[in-house]
Every structure is written in C-alpha cells, then in structure tokens.
Write a protein that holds these residues in place. Structure first.
Motif, PDB file in Angstrom:
ATOM      1  N   GLY B 333      41.750  31.114  41.618  1.00 18.49           N
ATOM      2  CA  GLY B 333      40.594  30.864  42.474  1.00 18.49           C
ATOM      3  C   GLY B 333      40.864  29.734  43.454  1.00 18.49           C
ATOM      4  N   GLY B 334      41.496  28.679  42.954  1.00 17.13           N
ATOM      5  CA  GLY B 334      41.790  27.522  43.801  1.00 17.13           C
ATOM      6  C   GLY B 334      42.751  27.891  44.921  1.00 17.13           C
ATOM      7  N   PHE B 335      43.799  28.638  44.582  1.00 15.92           N
ATOM      8  CA  PHE B 335      44.782  29.032  45.582  1.00 15.92           C
ATOM      9  C   PHE B 335      44.129  29.875  46.688  1.00 15.92           C
ATOM     10  N   LEU B 336      43.324  30.827  46.258  1.00 15.71           N
ATOM     11  CA  LEU B 336      42.679  31.702  47.246  1.00 15.71           C
ATOM     12  C   LEU B 336      41.706  30.912  48.119  1.00 15.71           C
ATOM     13  N   PHE B 351      40.912  35.557  64.530  1.00 19.93           N
ATOM     14  CA  PHE B 351      40.252  36.597  63.761  1.00 19.93           C
ATOM     15  C   PHE B 351      39.089  37.213  64.512  1.00 19.93           C
ATOM     16  N   GLY B 352      38.322  36.357  65.205  1.00 23.34           N
ATOM     17  CA  GLY B 352      37.109  36.845  65.841  1.00 23.34           C
ATOM     18  C   GLY B 352      36.159  37.353  64.776  1.00 23.34           C
ATOM     19  N   LYS B 353      35.563  38.489  65.079  1.00 28.50           N
ATOM     20  CA  LYS B 353      34.553  38.992  64.146  1.00 28.50           C
ATOM     21  C   LYS B 353      35.160  39.563  62.867  1.00 28.50           C
ATOM     22  N   ASP B 354      36.516  39.736  62.886  1.00 28.70           N
ATOM     23  CA  ASP B 354      37.152  40.236  61.678  1.00 28.70           C
ATOM     24  C   ASP B 354      37.109  39.211  60.554  1.00 28.70           C
ATOM     25  N   ALA B 355      36.756  37.955  60.896  1.00 26.08           N
ATOM     26  CA  ALA B 355      36.638  36.919  59.878  1.00 26.08           C
ATOM     27  C   ALA B 355      35.700  37.378  58.774  1.00 26.08           C
ATOM     28  N   TRP B 356      34.700  38.161  59.155  1.00 25.44           N
ATOM     29  CA  TRP B 356      33.751  38.667  58.164  1.00 25.44           C
ATOM     30  C   TRP B 356      34.441  39.528  57.124  1.00 25.44           C
ATOM     31  N   TYR B 357      35.362  40.367  57.581  1.00 26.01           N
ATOM     32  CA  TYR B 357      36.049  41.234  56.629  1.00 26.01           C
ATOM     33  C   TYR B 357      36.897  40.404  55.679  1.00 26.01           C
ATOM     34  N   GLY B 358      37.550  39.370  56.232  1.00 27.29           N
ATOM     35  CA  GLY B 358      38.340  38.474  55.392  1.00 27.29           C
ATOM     36  C   GLY B 358      37.452  37.826  54.343  1.00 27.29           C
ATOM     37  N   ALA B 359      36.269  37.391  54.802  1.00 30.65           N
ATOM     38  CA  ALA B 359      35.334  36.735  53.892  1.00 30.65           C
ATOM     39  C   ALA B 359      34.892  37.690  52.790  1.00 30.65           C
ATOM     40  N   ILE B 360      34.642  38.943  53.164  1.00 36.95           N
ATOM     41  CA  ILE B 360      34.226  39.927  52.153  1.00 36.95           C
ATOM     42  C   ILE B 360      35.319  40.077  51.092  1.00 36.95           C
ATOM     43  N   GLY B 361      36.566  40.200  51.557  1.00 36.53           N
ATOM     44  CA  GLY B 361      37.686  40.341  50.623  1.00 36.53           C
ATOM     45  C   GLY B 361      37.789  39.136  49.715  1.00 36.53           C
ATOM     46  N   TYR B 362      37.679  37.952  50.318  1.00 35.86           N
ATOM     47  CA  TYR B 362      37.799  36.716  49.553  1.00 35.86           C
ATOM     48  C   TYR B 362      36.717  36.629  48.481  1.00 35.86           C
ATOM     49  N   PHE B 363      35.471  36.873  48.882  1.00 42.03           N
ATOM     50  CA  PHE B 363      34.384  36.706  47.932  1.00 42.03           C
ATOM     51  C   PHE B 363      34.389  37.799  46.851  1.00 42.03           C
ATOM     52  N   THR B 364      34.927  38.970  47.188  1.00 41.04           N
ATOM     53  CA  THR B 364      35.075  40.005  46.159  1.00 41.04           C
ATOM     54  C   THR B 364      35.990  39.505  45.046  1.00 41.04           C
ATOM     55  N   VAL B 365      37.113  38.935  45.471  1.00 45.04           N
ATOM     56  CA  VAL B 365      38.069  38.475  44.470  1.00 45.04           C
ATOM     57  C   VAL B 365      37.478  37.326  43.662  1.00 45.04           C
ATOM     58  N   ILE B 366      36.838  36.389  44.353  1.00 50.95           N
ATOM     59  CA  ILE B 366      36.254  35.232  43.650  1.00 50.95           C
ATOM     60  C   ILE B 366      35.180  35.700  42.666  1.00 50.95           C
ATOM     61  N   ALA B 367      34.354  36.639  43.112  1.00 55.03           N
ATOM     62  CA  ALA B 367      33.319  37.166  42.233  1.00 55.03           C
ATOM     63  C   ALA B 367      33.956  37.802  41.005  1.00 55.03           C
ATOM     64  N   ALA B 368      35.048  38.542  41.248  1.00 54.78           N
ATOM     65  CA  ALA B 368      35.737  39.181  40.127  1.00 54.78           C
ATOM     66  C   ALA B 368      36.249  38.129  39.137  1.00 54.78           C
ATOM     67  N   LEU B 369      36.759  37.015  39.700  1.00 60.22           N
ATOM     68  CA  LEU B 369      37.275  35.963  38.829  1.00 60.22           C
ATOM     69  C   LEU B 369      36.155  35.381  37.966  1.00 60.22           C
ATOM     70  N   PHE B 370      34.976  35.191  38.597  1.00 63.41           N
ATOM     71  CA  PHE B 370      33.836  34.658  37.864  1.00 63.41           C
ATOM     72  C   PHE B 370      33.429  35.590  36.735  1.00 63.41           C
ATOM     73  N   ILE B 371      33.345  36.859  37.099  1.00 66.43           N
ATOM     74  CA  ILE B 371      32.933  37.832  36.077  1.00 66.43           C
ATOM     75  C   ILE B 371      33.947  37.846  34.947  1.00 66.43           C
ATOM     76  N   LEU B 372      35.212  37.744  35.348  1.00 64.30           N
ATOM     77  CA  LEU B 372      36.290  37.715  34.371  1.00 64.30           C
ATOM     78  C   LEU B 372      36.071  36.539  33.413  1.00 64.30           C
ATOM     79  N   TYR B 373      35.723  35.413  34.015  1.00 65.44           N
ATOM     80  CA  TYR B 373      35.605  34.192  33.241  1.00 65.44           C
ATOM     81  C   TYR B 373      34.423  34.259  32.277  1.00 65.44           C
ATOM     82  N   TYR B 374      33.297  34.771  32.785  1.00 65.32           N
ATOM     83  CA  TYR B 374      32.095  34.734  31.963  1.00 65.32           C
ATOM     84  C   TYR B 374      31.928  35.967  31.084  1.00 65.32           C
ATOM     85  N   SER B 375      32.526  37.087  31.481  1.00 68.26           N
ATOM     86  CA  SER B 375      32.331  38.288  30.669  1.00 68.26           C
ATOM     87  C   SER B 375      33.557  38.609  29.833  1.00 68.26           C
ATOM     88  N   GLY B 376      34.665  38.075  30.232  1.00 70.30           N
ATOM     89  CA  GLY B 376      35.914  38.506  29.631  1.00 70.30           C
ATOM     90  C   GLY B 376      36.243  37.761  28.362  1.00 70.30           C
TER      91      GLY B 376
END
Lengths: 439, 525
Positions: B333-336, B351-376
């Motif tokens: 999580g820290g590295f990302l 990036f321009g408006k593509d920054a949004w897509y980058g943000a979506i990708g980033y937050f998907t992974v971070i969310a996955a890490l959180f779920i991993l941490y709390y559910s796993g």
C-alpha cells in the motif's frame, strides 16, 4: 451564422475546413460557421498519394482515409457528394449537376488537378488512363488486374506519377514500357548524376525504359480498346493492354471558366489566396499566384503547399487576414526503393554562380547533390537519395544562411536515418574536400 | 474484386520443393500425434524439425533474395493468409485448436498419465528433452521447442525481408538470442541442477519479468528459490531487481522497446511468426478505448492476485518468512501510494483527464488491500479463496488471453493482441515510457503526405499518421518500438530516437517552411 462552402475534399479543402472549425472552437468570439465540403470523387477525404499502395496491396482504400467517419460529425463538417457545374458569383450560389443550388457566404475553391492530355490520337480509348483520381484507380483495377489480363502496359511521361505507375504495375508482374520524352528520367528537375542513377534503378526493376521517346498515337482494337502504341521517333509499334498517361497535371477548373472568376492556367489569386471576386478563395493545386513566390512556380501541385494554403485561408476566413508565405522549398518522393528528399534549391542545370557537389555511393542507390554559391559559398540546397535528412535542421541552416563548408562538416546533425544504419558523412566530407583541392 | 487474382506470381520450383519439405516435417509430427510409432524417435524428431526449418529457409530465400532490397509489402492485402481470407481463418482455427489442446487436453498430445510413459507427439520429443534436462518431455517442452524453432526460422525470414534495415536485423538477432538462450536452453540446464538434492529451482526464464511471469511469486516458486542455496536466492533477487530497478532504468533510457521488441518471448513470436499479420490490428478509436480499459484492468487484477497469493502463504507459515502479513500489506500500500502521489505531483499535466483512470486503478488496489487486511483471516480474499483468484488468473489471463487468443488470433486480430490488450508487463513499461523515458518517434517536419503506411503497419494499432501529419512526436505508452512505421514510410518522416526529455511531447502546429504558426496566434489572442 456564416455558410462556408468548400469545393473539393482533398488535402487543401479538408485542411481549410479543419482549421476553420478549430479556430472557431478556440475563439468563441468569432461568428459561428457552417462548413460544407462538396466532392464528386469520394464520400470521404483520402490521401491521394497513397492510391498507389492500394493497387500494390500494401493498404486497403479505407486505410488511405486519415479520419474515421465519426470525425466529420463530431467536428460538424458537412460532406456533400455532388459535382459543381457553375458558380453564380452575383447570387453567391453554386449550381450542382443534379440541378440543385447551394448558397454560400464564403467559397473556397480547392478542386485540385487533372492529368494532362496533349491531344494524342487514341487518348480517349478504353484502357487509357491517368493516375490521379480514385476513378483512375478503379479503372486500372479493371484493365490491369494481373498479367494475364494485361500482358503489357505502356506508361507515357517521365515524372513522379509515371514512375509510381510503373512501380505499381511492376508489383503485379505486368511488363512495363516506360516512355520518357527527355533523354534521362526527370532531368528537368534532377541534376545529371542523380537522374542517371534513377535510370539504372528503373532498369534494375526490369522496366523497359525508353528515354528520348515520344508517344505518336494509341491504336485501338475492334472493341475500341487499346491495342498498341506507336513511338514517334522510331515508328515502333508496341502491343499493350493499358496506356498510362502521366505527363503532368493541370488545374481542374474547367467548370469555373464560365463564371466571373478570373482564371488563367489556374484560378488567379493574390498572396491572400483571394480571387478577383470578394469572399471567393482558391487554394491548392488549382490556385495560380499572380506572381510566383521566390523560385516556386505560380501553380504548385504539391501535397504540403495545399495543406499550407488550407491553413492560411482558414485564418483569413476567421478574420485574421493572412498572406500565404511558404518558407524554404522542400519536397520528397520515392523512386521504387530509393527515397528522395530535397531542401532548398538544387537546379538540374546550375545557374550563374551556382555550383554543385555530387557524391554517389558505390552501391548506386545513394547519392547527394549539394548546391552552393561559388562566390559567397552560401549553401543553397541539397538533394538526397537513399539517405534521410532532417527537415528542421536544413530549414534552420537555410534561415541562418550557412556556408557550404559549415553544412558539409555538420552533415551528421542532419541525418535522419534509422538507428544503426551505416553513416556516410565522413566519406562525403572527404570527397568534398578532395573536390576542392582538385579545383 | 475480379475473379482473376491480382497476385499472378507463381511459386518457383525450389519454393515448391521447400513447401513439400515443410509439409513433410509437419506430417511426421501429425503421424506421431496419431500414435504412429517411429522406430528411432531421435532420428525422426531431427528429421521433422530439420525439414520444417529447411523448408522455411529455402522458401524465404527464394522469396526475398531474388528481389531488390526494400519494403516488401506487395500483395499483402491480396493474399488469403494475410487478409483474413479462407487460409487466414483456417490458420487461426488450427493454431487456436493447438493452444486449447496444449493448455487443457495435453493427454491428447500424448502426455503420460501417472507413472506411464509419454506417447504420441510428446514422446517424439523425449530424446531431445532427455539430452537437455535428463527427463522425458512434457507438453511444455514440446511447446517450448516448437516456439523457439518458429522464432529462429521466421526470424531468419524477417531478416531477409528487412535486409536493408540494420535496426530490424539487430533486434531480430536479439529476440532470437534471448529466446534460444534465456527462454529455452538455460531453464533446461537449470532443471539439470535439480538432480542434486541441494537444488529445487522452479522453471525460470530470467528475462520473463513479473507480472508477465505471474507465477514468480507463487508459493512453490518462492520455496524453490529459497531452497536452492545462494543461486536460488540470487535468481530471486534478480527477479525482484528486474521489476523495480533494471526495467525502469532501461525503459527510461530506451523506451519499452528494449523489452517488448528486443528481449521478450511473446514479442519475439509476434515480430517473427506474426510479422505477416501486423497490418490486421485495428486502428479505430474504439479499439484504443477497449485497449486502455482491458490492459489496465489486467494489470490491477495481476497486482491484487499476486498480493493475495503472497499474503496467503505468509500467513500459512508465519515462522518461515521474516516478512509478516501486516508489514507486507502496508508496504504494498505504501509503495503504491508513494508512486501515485509522485506521479500526480510531477506528471499530472501529462495525464490530463486520464488522471481519473489512474486514480480509479489506484483506489481499486488500495481498497482490495484493505479488504484483504480486514477480511482475510485465513486464505480468503473477499470471500474468495486466493488460490481460486490465482487459478482464475492463470486460466483466463495466462492461458486463454495470452495463448489461445493472443497467438491463435494472429491471422484475425493482428500479431500483438496480447501485448496490446492484455500484457500487464506492457502496461507497466508503457506507463514508464509515457511518463519518463527518453524514447520517442520523431517526425520530420512537413514531409508527411498522410499516406497511412505507418498506421497500417503499426502492430499496436497506433494511428501514427495522425501524429506525423501534424508534425508531432509520437509518445505513446503502447508503442513497442518495433520501428516498422519508420521503415515503411516512403518519405523518410519517422525516426525512433532516445533524446532529451524536454520537448519530447511536441504539440507542433508550426511545421518548418510554414508561415502559419497557430500556437503563437493562439497565445497572442
């Protein structure tokens, strides 16, 4: 709302349309415009220079179209298929071949060229064609689909289109006889050494190159189709199924001559690309400057000048009246496998105080000719074959009026060949220095 | 089209012989596949591979050496094989079928069942496998051998086709070398080491970098490295350095081409065997939109999958690894986060408006890490077993996407389907290339005539012409730097270059020799 109508969907007309729309989008204070492009040739803009690659099977016709279909709708550029037969300048109205009328506030004539036909007997027979329009390509496809249907083709006219047509036919293994009026290929433009190298290159591709040969007449068979051609000088008859007439092009403006717009070879325009009638402009191949610009011809049938005139006229139409001001001359072509580029002026026959340095590689596919002033040593231009050069660098050197010695010692800066390609600057420089010593 | 084909070129006598030789070689394999028993398998294997190689080489020499040096694309769109004609479709079906059997039904190729001996096609390859790694062949050995042979012989053909172009020749020699050495021979020799009890090395192609090599961090792989002494450890460290140090540096200096078209095995096959299909890639805007979503989704999937896998075995055996689950998740999580923040701070404008897509990708992974941490608590991620996640990735991405579709569909969708739409490694390198690389394709002033050869022959489906006709440099994350656009350009407009980062992305409205400087005009107003 102002109605802009453009006749012709080639590079000139399309560039004008694109830039008008672009400027309007960027500056909301400019009165909005409708843009309509009329063409009877094709539905969509295509790259004319790429027609040869369609016949050769390198590309599909759709791939010659630089913009997808949605592009026109998205940019609100109307496309109308039709042929304009008359321009009523008083009423600011176009008459189309289906009898309909189209009013305009501003008109841009960008109708391009048509192949020259010099009144040869038989020039309208079936199987005789130029190579300019999409229809010429379709024609060629039906008369020369392969070497069983077309056992031999004769190409008349030793210029850029002629050699392209020869290459095209050759790609389908159709034997080609290439009639060139001059005693060496394109030698009104190319200096002797270059022209001679291209002669050899053409023959290496098994083209039957006939230098100093003129067409006398084209003979028909009983169906009104080409049977043979007769060569003027020798009277020789060459049996063939297709004749390509590629002896240059001229402005495609016959339908304008009946209007009040002033014409000569092309539509006469001033430096602002304005015709004698207000709100009517002409750009590209069909425009003729009142006075030639520099060493350029009054009518320039070149891809990029069409593009530049389109960009310029778009400014004028959007309220920023601008003169057409092409910079240093440049151009390029490809002769079978040999690429050619030119920057600045290198004349076939050097003028007074113009001196040429010519270098040719031993493999006979690469050479350069550098032109300079023998008094001031100012660099005037370069022709390069088989070696790619950087446009930006030569443009800068011409602006800076560099002397030839500077150019020759810095030639590697201008190299644009792919990485790892063999380099020839040292060999060229030593040849240049040797030449100086021997003079 | 008229009934008479435009391509009236007939095969030479030698080409017919060559064709016969190639078909005979394939026929031996076909017979083997149908369990015809060959008395001397080594001889017949050599004969089969030799006949195929000889046939291809002779055919190619006849095809290119009789013509002058230059671009050889005559009739590409007329030939059935290269224009989605009947032969093209049949070839696609055959290759696709081969991949399906290879991945899912290796027993049909004769793979031994427990304790039995190989039969059929796989047994034909036993002699070679025994020479190289001491064991009977597997379906992967058969595949690896054919894959390598294909790259070598079609690489030779490609070099003849571009014998006027040193860039093309050198990079082809490079991919042939890496395939033969790194992907084929070295792993086989490493397998020999495993005969000693001190070594338990996983099959490891050194040049195959995570996430392309998605099993690098699998439990068995890591255990293998860690139980193989200092060699195993060095290989693992090399694998990790490749991801975080070596590849970013090389991509900075040369663009992603150093990997995709000089080293990578997938790229090697695409550039050699796949070369006749490069023009079939779609250049539509819609294809580009699909490409961006698909490839980045695969990347996100692969990051989550790998994290979950590592997370799981870290937990299963807490005494075996110094890294704890918690530390691991927080460091990922820290590295990302650091990566995301740095990119947003310094490269946001690119990036321009593509920054949004980058943000979506980033937050998907971070969310996955959180779920991993709390559910796993055990080996479950979002209630799915992480091994199921890994199996799904291996099946859908590793096998079906990269193999069956990626290669089987060469004759239909072009030769870089996997590299363009799926490869997560290409996505990472592309990201680096787009944001901080010296690489670009320069355009040559006003010389472009919009002919479209460059776009047509771009295997990655980049509309090169759209840039060239505006005099703009091409800086695109997907560009693999194959250099074919520059080769086919008839006017000398394109050049692949490594240069200064400054002015790399040009938005050049003023071409040399042009009076109209739109950019200046815009700034004036």
């Amino acid at each position: 709302m102002e109605d802009i109508v453009i006749i012709g969907n080639g590079i000139s007309g399309v560039t004008a349309a694109r830039h008008i729309r672009k400027i309007c989008n960027q500056f909301p204070n400019i009165p909005n415009k409708t843009i309509t492009i009329i063409s009877s040739e094709t539905d969509y803009f295509f790259s004319r220079t790429a027609l040869m690659y369609v016949y050769m099977g390198h590309m599909t016709f759709e791939q010659t179209q630089p913009y997808e279909k949605w592009f026109w709708e998205k940019n609100n550029i109307g496309l109308k298929k039709g042929r304009v037969t008359h321009i009523e300048t008083d009423r600011k109205t176009l008459i189309l071949d289906d009898g309909s009328e189209m009013p305009f506030d501003k008109l841009i004539i960008a109708t391009g060229s048509k192949p020259n036909r010099f009144g040869w007997p038989g020039q309208d027979l079936k199987g005789v064609m130029g190579l300019y329009h999409k229809q010429d390509l379709d024609n060629l496809e039906s008369y020369a689909p392969n070497n069983r249907v077309c056992k031999r083709a004769v190409v008349v006219g030793g210029g850029l289109i002629g050699i392209e047509l020869a290459e095209m036919l050759n790609s389908r293994h159709i034997p080609v006889t290439f009639l060139v009026r001059e005693d060496s290929f394109w030698n009104a433009v190319l200096p002797d050494g270059e022209s001679a190298m291209i002669n050899r290159h053409i023959r290496n591709h098994h083209i039957d190159l006939r230098l100093g040969s003129n067409l006398k007449e084209i003979k028909a068979d009983e169906n009104g189709k080409v049977r043979s051609v007769i060569i003027a000088e020798t009277g020789e008859e060459i049996a063939c199924d297709v004749v390509g007439l590629t002896a240059g092009v001229s402005p495609n403006i016959d339908f304008i001559r009946s209007s009040a717009i002033e014409t000569n070879r092309g539509v006469k325009v001033n430096r602002f690309l304005e015709t004698n009638i207000q709100d009517i402009y002409a750009i590209g191949d069909c425009a003729e400057q009142h006075e030639a610009i520099g060493n350029r011809k009054p009518v320039e049938a070149v891809w990029y000048t069409g593009r530049m005139m389109g960009e310029t006229v778009a400014q004028t139409i959007c309220g920023n009246r601008m003169a057409y001001d092409p910079g240093h001359w440049f151009n390029s072509a490809k002769f079978f496998d040999i690429e050619y580029q030119t920057y600045g002026w290198v004349f076939a026959k050097p003028g007074t105080h113009e001196k040429h340095f010519h270098w040719k590689h031993s493999d006979d596919t690469k050479c350069i000719t550098v032109s300079y002033n023998s008094l001031t040593r100012e660099f005037l231009g370069i022709n390069t074959f088989g070696i790619r050069m950087r446009h930006e660098v030569f443009n800068r050197w011409l602006n800076e009026k560099r002397d030839v010695d500077y150019v020759m010692t810095h030639l590697s800066e201008a190299n644009f060949d792919s990485e790892f390609f063999a380099r020839y600057e040292l060999e060229i420089l030593s040849a240049f220095n040797n030449q100086l010593q021997s003079v | 089209m008229s009934l008479t084909t435009p391509d009236a070129q007939t095969l030479t006598f030698l080409q017919k012989v060559a064709l016969l030789s190639g078909i005979a070689g394939l026929f031996i394999m076909l017979l083997a596949a149908f369990n015809i028993h060959f008395p001397n398998r080594a001889l017949f294997l050599a004969l089969s591979l030799g006949l195929i190689a000889l046939g291809t080489i002779v055919f190619a020499r006849q095809m290119y050496l009789k013509k002058s040096e230059g671009i050889k694309n005559d009739g590409v769109w007329f030939k059935s094989i290269s224009s989605r004609g009947l032969i093209g479709w049949l070839t696609g079906v055959v290759i696709t079928g081969f991949y399906i059997v290879l991945y899912f039904y290796p027993q049909y190729l004769g793979l031994a069942t427990a304790n039995g001996a190989n039969t059929g096609l796989i047994s034909l390859f036993d002699p070679l496998s025994i020479i190289l790694n001491g064991k009977p062949a597997s379906q992967w050995f058969v595949y690896g051998t054919l894959y390598t042979l294909a790259i070598l012989i079609f690489g030779y053909k490609f070099m003849l086709k571009y014998r006027h172009n040193r860039y093309q020749q050198l990079r082809t020699v490079s991919v042939m070398f890496f395939q033969l050495g790194f992907a084929f021979l070295i792993p086989e020799f490493m397998a020999r080491l495993n005969e000693s009890p001190d070594y338990n090395l996983p099959y490891y192609d050194l040049k195959s970098i995570w996430p392309l090599n998605y099993y690098l961090f699998d439990s068995w792989s890591i255990k293998g490295f860690l139980s193989s002494g200092s060699l195993g450890l060095s290989l693992l460290i090399f694998g990790i350095l490749s991801i975080f140090v070596i590849s970013p540096i090389l991509t900075y200096k040369y663009g992603k081409r150093w990997y995709c078209s000089w080293v990578c095995g997938c790229g090697a096959l695409a550039e050699t065997v796949g070369d006749p299909f490069r023009h079939l890639s779609s250049k539509k805007l819609s294809a580009w939109k699909i490409e961006r979503w698909l490839i980045h989704t695969v990347l996100v999937f692969s990051v989550i999958m790998t994290t979950a896998i590592i997370y799981t075995y870290l937990g299963n055996d807490p005494n075996q690894y110094w890294l704890t689950r918690q530390t691991f998740l927080f460091s990922v999580g820290g590295f990302l986060t650091v990566l995301f923040v740095v990119v947003m701070l310094f490269k946001r404008h690119e990036f321009g408006k593509d920054a949004w897509y980058g943000a979506i990708g980033y937050f998907t992974v971070i969310a996955a890490l959180f779920i991993l941490y709390y559910s796993g608590t055990t080996d479950h991620v979002f209630l799915i077993k992480s091994s199921t996640l890994r199996t799904a990735y291996g099946l859908y991405i590793g096998s079906i996407f990269s193999g069956v579709i990626g290669t089987g569909f060469y004759p239909i969708l072009g030769n870089r389907v996997w590299c363009r739409f799926g490869c997560p490694m290409a996505a990472i390198l592309g990201f680096q290339q787009r944001l901080f690389s010296k690489f670009r394709i320069s355009t040559n002033g006003g010389q472009c005539i919009s002919c479209g050869n460059c776009s047509t022959y771009c295997e990655m489906g980049i509309d090169v012409r759209a840039y060239a006709q505006k005099g703009e440099n091409i800086v695109r994350s997907s560009c693999v730097g194959c250099g074919i656009c520059a080769a086919v350009c008839p006017r000398g407009v394109l050049k692949l270059e490594n240069g200064s980062l400054k002015g790399r992305v040009t938005s050049n409205e003023r071409l040399p020799g042009n009076a109209v400087d739109l950019m200046t005009l815009i700034h004036e107003k």
